[in-house]
Design a protein around this motif. Structure first.
Motif, PDB file in Angstrom:
ATOM      1  N   LYS A  34       2.600   3.827   4.499  1.00  0.00           N
ATOM      2  CA  LYS A  34       2.804   4.709   5.662  1.00  0.00           C
ATOM      3  C   LYS A  34       1.812   5.862   5.660  1.00  0.00           C
ATOM      4  CE  LYS A  34       6.193   7.985   3.792  1.00  0.00           C
ATOM      5  NZ  LYS A  34       7.473   8.679   4.035  1.00  0.00           N
ATOM      6  N   GLN A  35       1.295   6.235   4.474  1.00  0.00           N
ATOM      7  CA  GLN A  35       0.317   7.317   4.393  1.00  0.00           C
ATOM      8  C   GLN A  35      -0.395   7.239   3.051  1.00  0.00           C
ATOM      9  OE1 GLN A  35       3.860   9.955   4.437  1.00  0.00           O
ATOM     10  NE2 GLN A  35       2.590  11.329   3.208  1.00  0.00           N
ATOM     11  N   ALA A  36      -1.541   7.890   2.973  1.00  0.00           N
ATOM     12  CA  ALA A  36      -2.247   8.034   1.704  1.00  0.00           C
ATOM     13  C   ALA A  36      -1.900   9.397   1.122  1.00  0.00           C
ATOM     14  CB  ALA A  36      -3.755   7.914   1.918  1.00  0.00           C
ATOM     15  N   ILE A  37      -1.772   9.475  -0.198  1.00  0.00           N
ATOM     16  CA  ILE A  37      -1.320  10.731  -0.803  1.00  0.00           C
ATOM     17  C   ILE A  37      -2.428  11.773  -0.901  1.00  0.00           C
ATOM     18  CG2 ILE A  37       0.513   9.583  -2.102  1.00  0.00           C
ATOM     19  CD1 ILE A  37      -1.298   9.909  -4.618  1.00  0.00           C
ATOM     20  N   ASP A  38      -3.653  11.423  -0.488  1.00  0.00           N
ATOM     21  CA  ASP A  38      -4.715  12.436  -0.536  1.00  0.00           C
ATOM     22  C   ASP A  38      -4.762  13.268   0.760  1.00  0.00           C
ATOM     23  OD1 ASP A  38      -5.638  10.319   0.965  1.00  0.00           O
ATOM     24  OD2 ASP A  38      -7.490  10.028  -0.186  1.00  0.00           O
ATOM     25  N   ASP A  39      -4.802  12.611   1.908  1.00  0.00           N
ATOM     26  CA  ASP A  39      -4.849  13.381   3.160  1.00  0.00           C
ATOM     27  C   ASP A  39      -3.482  13.473   3.864  1.00  0.00           C
ATOM     28  OD1 ASP A  39      -4.499  10.886   4.308  1.00  0.00           O
ATOM     29  OD2 ASP A  39      -6.580  10.698   4.968  1.00  0.00           O
ATOM     30  N   ASP A  40      -2.528  12.615   3.455  1.00  0.00           N
ATOM     31  CA  ASP A  40      -1.170  12.634   4.023  1.00  0.00           C
ATOM     32  C   ASP A  40      -1.167  12.555   5.549  1.00  0.00           C
ATOM     33  OD1 ASP A  40       0.590  12.540   1.904  1.00  0.00           O
ATOM     34  OD2 ASP A  40       0.528  14.684   1.535  1.00  0.00           O
ATOM     35  N   SER A  41      -2.128  11.855   6.131  1.00  0.00           N
ATOM     36  CA  SER A  41      -2.234  11.825   7.594  1.00  0.00           C
ATOM     37  C   SER A  41      -1.087  11.072   8.259  1.00  0.00           C
ATOM     38  CB  SER A  41      -3.573  11.209   8.011  1.00  0.00           C
ATOM     39  OG  SER A  41      -4.639  12.042   7.645  1.00  0.00           O
ATOM     40  N   ASN A  42      -0.683   9.939   7.659  1.00  0.00           N
ATOM     41  CA  ASN A  42       0.375   9.111   8.257  1.00  0.00           C
ATOM     42  C   ASN A  42       0.036   8.763   9.703  1.00  0.00           C
ATOM     43  OD1 ASN A  42       2.752   7.830   8.945  1.00  0.00           O
ATOM     44  ND2 ASN A  42       4.094   9.352   8.050  1.00  0.00           N
ATOM     45  N   GLN A  43      -1.194   8.270   9.915  1.00  0.00           N
ATOM     46  CA  GLN A  43      -1.653   7.975  11.274  1.00  0.00           C
ATOM     47  C   GLN A  43      -2.253   6.577  11.425  1.00  0.00           C
ATOM     48  OE1 GLN A  43      -4.543  11.076  11.955  1.00  0.00           O
ATOM     49  NE2 GLN A  43      -3.022  12.556  12.628  1.00  0.00           N
ATOM     50  N   THR A  44      -2.793   6.017  10.358  1.00  0.00           N
ATOM     51  CA  THR A  44      -3.593   4.797  10.475  1.00  0.00           C
ATOM     52  C   THR A  44      -2.796   3.632  11.057  1.00  0.00           C
ATOM     53  OG1 THR A  44      -5.027   5.472   8.648  1.00  0.00           O
ATOM     54  CG2 THR A  44      -5.027   3.136   9.243  1.00  0.00           C
ATOM     55  N   GLY A  45      -1.596   3.383  10.533  1.00  0.00           N
ATOM     56  CA  GLY A  45      -0.794   2.267  11.037  1.00  0.00           C
ATOM     57  C   GLY A  45      -0.501   2.392  12.523  1.00  0.00           C
ATOM     58  N   GLN A  46      -0.154   3.605  12.942  1.00  0.00           N
ATOM     59  CA  GLN A  46       0.184   3.831  14.347  1.00  0.00           C
ATOM     60  C   GLN A  46      -1.043   3.684  15.239  1.00  0.00           C
ATOM     61  OE1 GLN A  46       1.132   5.512  11.656  1.00  0.00           O
ATOM     62  NE2 GLN A  46       2.956   6.743  11.984  1.00  0.00           N
TER      63      GLN A  46
END
Length: 256
Positions: free
Chosen positions: A124-136
């Motif tokens: 759901k997100q990467a722990i470096d940038d915490d964007s939580n946007q790629t999947g969406q």
């Protein structure tokens, strides 16, 4: 529509989750020199889930293709995915350039088209940038249904997929037909440790290396990091002897 499931499995190389990140001297990012890197924990969960689906539906799952977008060293985490059970892999080598979620999504769209994938599973997100946007964003570009923050995944006989999502106060169940995108949350599974013999065997599995130009994409960053700094150190609490003293302290702190 083909009944076979072809899984695309994006994974990211990040600073090991067990380490505490340190801001670099220029205050433009996190110090990466001499630091251990590993597969992003949420992506590791995605890998584990893809393998579980493959093992449970051997007659349905045609292939699992792992992909990473990052420096040449990201081959290491692709080998981990291959050792766990992915069939093939691709590294899109962007050297040390930071790639924003929208660009990542555009690259993944090209790879989905190349491999004709109909199920994409990623953290759901990467722990470096915490964007939580790629999947969406990827779901938007592909115009596919999406199930984010998955805590349970079930593949039905008719190739529909049911996903449980933890939400405030309960669990939401969503259902969609393939093709679709699933982003994984912590409770979905617990990734298994990879043994050395499996890592050695993974070296024989295909690992393709591409450049962004090979996919017809030009990287264009839209965000600029002005400054990165640690949060202020929290001050210790204090006991008060009365309500009047409490109100006085709150006024001093301009909390009321």
């Amino acid at each position: 529509m083909s009944s076979k499931i072809r899984i695309l499995l994006p994974v990211k190389r990040v600073i090991d989750a067990a380490l505490k990140p340190r801001i670099n001297k220029a205050q433009t990012g996190v110090e990466s020199a001499g630091v251990k890197f590993s597969i992003n924990p949420f992506d590791d969960i995605a890998v584990e889930e893809a393998i579980k689906i493959k093992n449970a539906h051997k007659d349905k799952v045609e292939s699992i293709h792992a992909v990473s977008i990052g420096p040449s060293k990201a081959q290491d985490i692709l080998r981990v995915a291959l050792a766990k059970g992915a069939d093939t892999s691709t590294l899109v080598d962007v050297k040390d350039q930071e790639v924003e979620p929208l660009q990542v999504s555009k690259i993944l769209k090209k790879l989905q088209e190349k491999h004709n994938s109909n199920l994409i599973i990623l953290g759901k997100q990467a722990i470096d940038d915490d964007s939580n946007q790629t999947g969406q964003m990827l779901a938007g570009l592909l115009n596919w249904p999406q199930a984010t923050n998955a805590s349970k995944v079930k593949i039905n006989a008719d190739n529909t997929v049911e996903v449980e999502r933890e939400i405030d106060g309960g669990v939401e169940v969503v259902k969609a037909s393939l093709p679709m995108i699933i982003t994984t949350d912590l409770r979905l599974n617990e990734p298994k440790f990879v043994t050395l013999p499996k890592m050695m065997k993974a070296k024989k599995k295909p690992l393709e290396i591409l450049k962004v130009d090979d996919l017809g994409i030009t990287l264009e960053n839209r965000l600029e990091t002005i400054k990165l700094e640690d949060p202020p150190v929290r001050q210790g609490g204090a006991k008060v002897g009365s309500v009047d003293e409490l109100i006085s302290k709150l006024k001093e702190l301009k909390a009321i």
